[in-house]
Design a protein around this motif. Structure first.
Motif, PDB file in Angstrom:
ATOM      1  N   ARG A  36     -13.847   1.849   1.053  1.00 41.17           N
ATOM      2  CA  ARG A  36     -12.878   1.517   0.011  1.00 41.17           C
ATOM      3  C   ARG A  36     -11.468   1.281   0.558  1.00 41.17           C
ATOM      4  O   ARG A  36     -10.587   0.846  -0.173  1.00 41.17           O
ATOM      5  CB  ARG A  36     -12.831   2.634  -1.043  1.00 41.17           C
ATOM      6  CG  ARG A  36     -14.083   2.714  -1.898  1.00 41.17           C
ATOM      7  CD  ARG A  36     -13.829   3.581  -3.135  1.00 41.17           C
ATOM      8  NE  ARG A  36     -14.972   3.572  -4.032  1.00 41.17           N
ATOM      9  CZ  ARG A  36     -15.944   4.465  -4.010  1.00 41.17           C
ATOM     10  NH1 ARG A  36     -15.904   5.448  -3.123  1.00 41.17           N
ATOM     11  NH2 ARG A  36     -16.954   4.388  -4.847  1.00 41.17           N
ATOM     12  N   ARG A  49      -6.788  -2.587  -2.095  1.00 45.12           N
ATOM     13  CA  ARG A  49      -7.739  -2.639  -3.203  1.00 45.12           C
ATOM     14  C   ARG A  49      -7.785  -1.330  -3.985  1.00 45.12           C
ATOM     15  O   ARG A  49      -8.274  -1.298  -5.117  1.00 45.12           O
ATOM     16  CB  ARG A  49      -9.139  -2.978  -2.674  1.00 45.12           C
ATOM     17  CG  ARG A  49      -9.280  -4.427  -2.266  1.00 45.12           C
ATOM     18  CD  ARG A  49     -10.678  -4.730  -1.762  1.00 45.12           C
ATOM     19  NE  ARG A  49     -10.895  -6.170  -1.727  1.00 45.12           N
ATOM     20  CZ  ARG A  49     -11.461  -6.882  -2.681  1.00 45.12           C
ATOM     21  NH1 ARG A  49     -11.849  -6.258  -3.791  1.00 45.12           N
ATOM     22  NH2 ARG A  49     -11.625  -8.171  -2.586  1.00 45.12           N
ATOM     23  N   ALA A  50      -7.330  -0.247  -3.405  1.00 40.91           N
ATOM     24  CA  ALA A  50      -7.289   1.064  -4.060  1.00 40.91           C
ATOM     25  C   ALA A  50      -5.844   1.556  -4.019  1.00 40.91           C
ATOM     26  O   ALA A  50      -5.028   1.024  -3.266  1.00 40.91           O
ATOM     27  CB  ALA A  50      -8.224   2.043  -3.358  1.00 40.91           C
ATOM     28  N   SER A 231      -5.901  10.725 -10.280  1.00 37.52           N
ATOM     29  CA  SER A 231      -6.580   9.626 -10.986  1.00 37.52           C
ATOM     30  C   SER A 231      -7.449  10.146 -12.119  1.00 37.52           C
ATOM     31  O   SER A 231      -8.516   9.609 -12.401  1.00 37.52           O
ATOM     32  CB  SER A 231      -7.429   8.791 -10.009  1.00 37.52           C
ATOM     33  OG  SER A 231      -6.639   8.229  -8.989  1.00 37.52           O
ATOM     34  N   TYR A 428      -7.591  -5.364  -9.018  1.00 37.95           N
ATOM     35  CA  TYR A 428      -8.794  -4.787  -8.414  1.00 37.95           C
ATOM     36  C   TYR A 428      -9.299  -3.635  -9.272  1.00 37.95           C
ATOM     37  O   TYR A 428      -8.633  -2.613  -9.397  1.00 37.95           O
ATOM     38  CB  TYR A 428      -8.487  -4.267  -7.006  1.00 37.95           C
ATOM     39  CG  TYR A 428      -8.041  -5.330  -6.021  1.00 37.95           C
ATOM     40  CD1 TYR A 428      -8.885  -6.371  -5.660  1.00 37.95           C
ATOM     41  CD2 TYR A 428      -6.770  -5.277  -5.449  1.00 37.95           C
ATOM     42  CE1 TYR A 428      -8.476  -7.340  -4.748  1.00 37.95           C
ATOM     43  CE2 TYR A 428      -6.352  -6.231  -4.533  1.00 37.95           C
ATOM     44  CZ  TYR A 428      -7.213  -7.265  -4.186  1.00 37.95           C
ATOM     45  OH  TYR A 428      -6.814  -8.219  -3.285  1.00 37.95           O
ATOM     46  N   ASP A 430     -12.268  -0.789  -9.895  1.00 32.06           N
ATOM     47  CA  ASP A 430     -13.366  -0.035  -9.279  1.00 32.06           C
ATOM     48  C   ASP A 430     -13.791   1.045 -10.254  1.00 32.06           C
ATOM     49  O   ASP A 430     -13.050   1.998 -10.497  1.00 32.06           O
ATOM     50  CB  ASP A 430     -12.917   0.590  -7.954  1.00 32.06           C
ATOM     51  CG  ASP A 430     -14.075   1.239  -7.182  1.00 32.06           C
ATOM     52  OD1 ASP A 430     -15.170   1.379  -7.763  1.00 32.06           O
ATOM     53  OD2 ASP A 430     -13.872   1.593  -6.006  1.00 32.06           O
ATOM     54  N   ALA A 433     -14.076   4.567  -8.410  1.00 36.74           N
ATOM     55  CA  ALA A 433     -13.020   4.675  -7.410  1.00 36.74           C
ATOM     56  C   ALA A 433     -12.876   6.082  -6.848  1.00 36.74           C
ATOM     57  O   ALA A 433     -12.709   6.273  -5.639  1.00 36.74           O
ATOM     58  CB  ALA A 433     -11.694   4.215  -8.008  1.00 36.74           C
TER      59      ALA A 433
END
Length: 498
Positions: A36, A49-50, A231, A428, A430, A433
């Motif tokens: 990731r 992307r994260a 998160s 992005y 996910d 994630a």
């Protein structure tokens, strides 16, 4: 020895196994290493992307202990974090952090002060400012000021100014609460690692009121900060993990890898012997002595370490539990016009009160945001600005166009400027994630399936880079023990995530 997966855990494990004298092959299904931890180059911008924000005392220290990452540079945010609430922005930072910044140059000193986007700055201990200096309830104000002075002597002057500008008792309460919170975070930073483990384990949401933090700031400021760092909008995460994360924030602050997240796995892979990592090889099954692949035949071996994500690991190792996940969407905007001076700095900004959306719409989507090119200039070409924002929870699954439209109005208020001409470079999403870590959470889940078959990754520890590295250390230690070889001293043993 075959390692399946060339993410952070797999590459770190390969380094340790090779240093112990084993021959290792790392097989990765994707065309590039990193898992990731990926960074795309789009129109001269480097886009992660994260979210990729690290607690420097936690994740950053773990990176520093890997010789292959000696060339890695971590770019720090301004100390603490900015909490944007009801049109005002407060800087929340431990007293120790604020003092440390004040010793720097003008830029560092500005970073250590509280800010209001496009408006006069205030210090970390200040609350809402007001132009009307007539205070109500002089007795309450005097008592509040005495309390603030006792708790935060270094910030007494700025607290006094904020109290003189407070219009209501609620404003006074906010001022004193911020002063207390600043001191409480400083004390939290000094708690020994084992002291965190001795506390009762609860969902983080329930534990907020039991951690010695002022009640109102705990809900209005600490809660959104933890939501951003974990998160986890509902804060179901184990309080031990939350405590550990908050301690890392208070002790070391936040930062990002220079050049993007992909820099970390790229450096690790480059430091391995040539031919160790083979990308584009999809593994279909594993056993103690063989690894079957989709198009590259069978790899014979004496042991296998599965270092993939949780769902892929469970597909290769039936019976392995797959956790729930926290979904995340990362938005990257290119900004052509200069941001207001108070908004252009390297600060991590948490949207502390997203409330109801405009015109009766859904609540504002962005959880936290930062000017990525200010924190790490390599993220954009000179003269360009990159703003990165993160959406958590159910709203992260919305179509990019709808999410972008909803985010722009919110970001206009946060940054104090029009966002009409901002360009969405990428969105992005996910759905998996971040592996969830609800209470009770075991940060030392087994890494040995049976002799010759092992597993590691953040889903075996905590959902962080340090968790991935810690699980890799435990797995390699177990492998070497089973092989009868001297174990490589563990570097993270003293502070495995709580």
């Amino acid at each position: 020895m075959v390692v399946v997966g060339a993410g952070l855990a797999g590459l770190a494990a390969a380094h340790r196994l090779i240093s112990a004298g084993l021959r290792v092959v790392v097989l990765e299904a994707a065309p590039d290493v990193g898992g990731r931890l990926r960074t795309d180059e789009v129109d001269g911008y480097r886009l992660d992307r994260a979210p990729g924000v690290l607690t420097l005392d936690h994740d950053g220290t773990a990176f520093a202990r890997l010789p292959a990452l000696e060339r890695l540079t971590l770019r720090p945010f301004a100390p603490g974090a900015l909490l944007h609430c009801a049109g005002r922005t407060h800087r929340v930072a431990p007293r120790t952090a604020a003092r440390g910044v004040a010793a720097g140059g003008p830029e560092a000193q500005a970073a250590g002060r509280g800010e209001r986007r496009g408006r006069p700055e205030r210090t970390a201990a200040e609350g809402p400012a007001g132009t009307d200096r007539r205070t109500r309830g002089a007795r309450s104000a005097r008592g509040a000021l005495e309390t603030a002075r006792a708790l935060a002597p270094a910030g007494a002057l700025s607290t006094a100014r904020a109290l003189r500008g407070a219009r209501t008792r609620a404003d006074m309460s906010d001022v004193v609460g911020l002063a207390r919170l600043r001191v409480a975070l400083g004390r939290f930073a000094s708690v020994p690692a084992q002291g965190l483990l001795s506390r009762p384990e609860l969902p983080a949401d329930q534990a907020l009121s039991a951690r010695g933090l002022p009640a109102r700031p705990a809900q209005t400021l600490v809660r959104p900060l933890l939501t951003a760092l974990l998160s986890d909008p509902a804060l179901t995460t184990s309080s031990r993990v939350a405590d550990w994360t908050l301690r890392g924030f208070a002790r070391g602050g936040l930062g990002v890898p220079a050049g993007g997240q992909a820099t970390v796995p790229e450096l690790l892979a480059a430091a391995l012997p040539a031919g160790t990592v083979r990308t584009g090889v999809r593994v279909t099954s594993v056993s103690t002595h063989a690894v079957e692949t989709e198009r590259h035949g069978t790899f014979g071996c004496e042991a296998v370490l599965v270092a993939t994500g949780a769902r892929s690991a469970a597909a290769l190792l039936p019976g392995l539990r797959v956790p729930q996940f926290h979904p995340v969407t990362v938005l990257h905007h290119a900004v052509d016009e200069p941001l207001p001076p108070g908004a252009a700095g390297p600060s991590f900004t948490v949207c502390a009160e997203r409330g109801a959306g405009r015109g009766g719409a859904e609540p504002d989507p962005v959880s936290h945001t930062w000017v990525a090119s200010a924190v790490d200039p390599s993220r954009a070409e000179p003269g360009r600005t990159l703003v990165t924002s993160v959406v958590l929870g159910e709203r992260s699954a919305e179509p990019p166009a709808a999410l972008d439209k909803a985010a722009r109005g919110q970001l206009a208020g946060v940054y104090g400027t029009s966002t009409d001409r901002w360009v969405l470079l990428a969105a992005y999403h996910d759905a998996e994630a971040v592996p969830a870590m609800p209470a009770p959470h075991d940060p030392r889940r087994p890494v040995r399936v049976l002799s010759g078959l092992y597993v590691c990754g953040e889903h075996r520890d905590t959902s962080s880079p340090r968790g991935a590295l810690s699980s890799a250390e435990r797995a390699t230690e177990q492998i070497l023990r089973d092989f009868g070889l001297p174990t490589v001293p563990r570097q993270l043993a003293e502070e495995v995530a709580a």
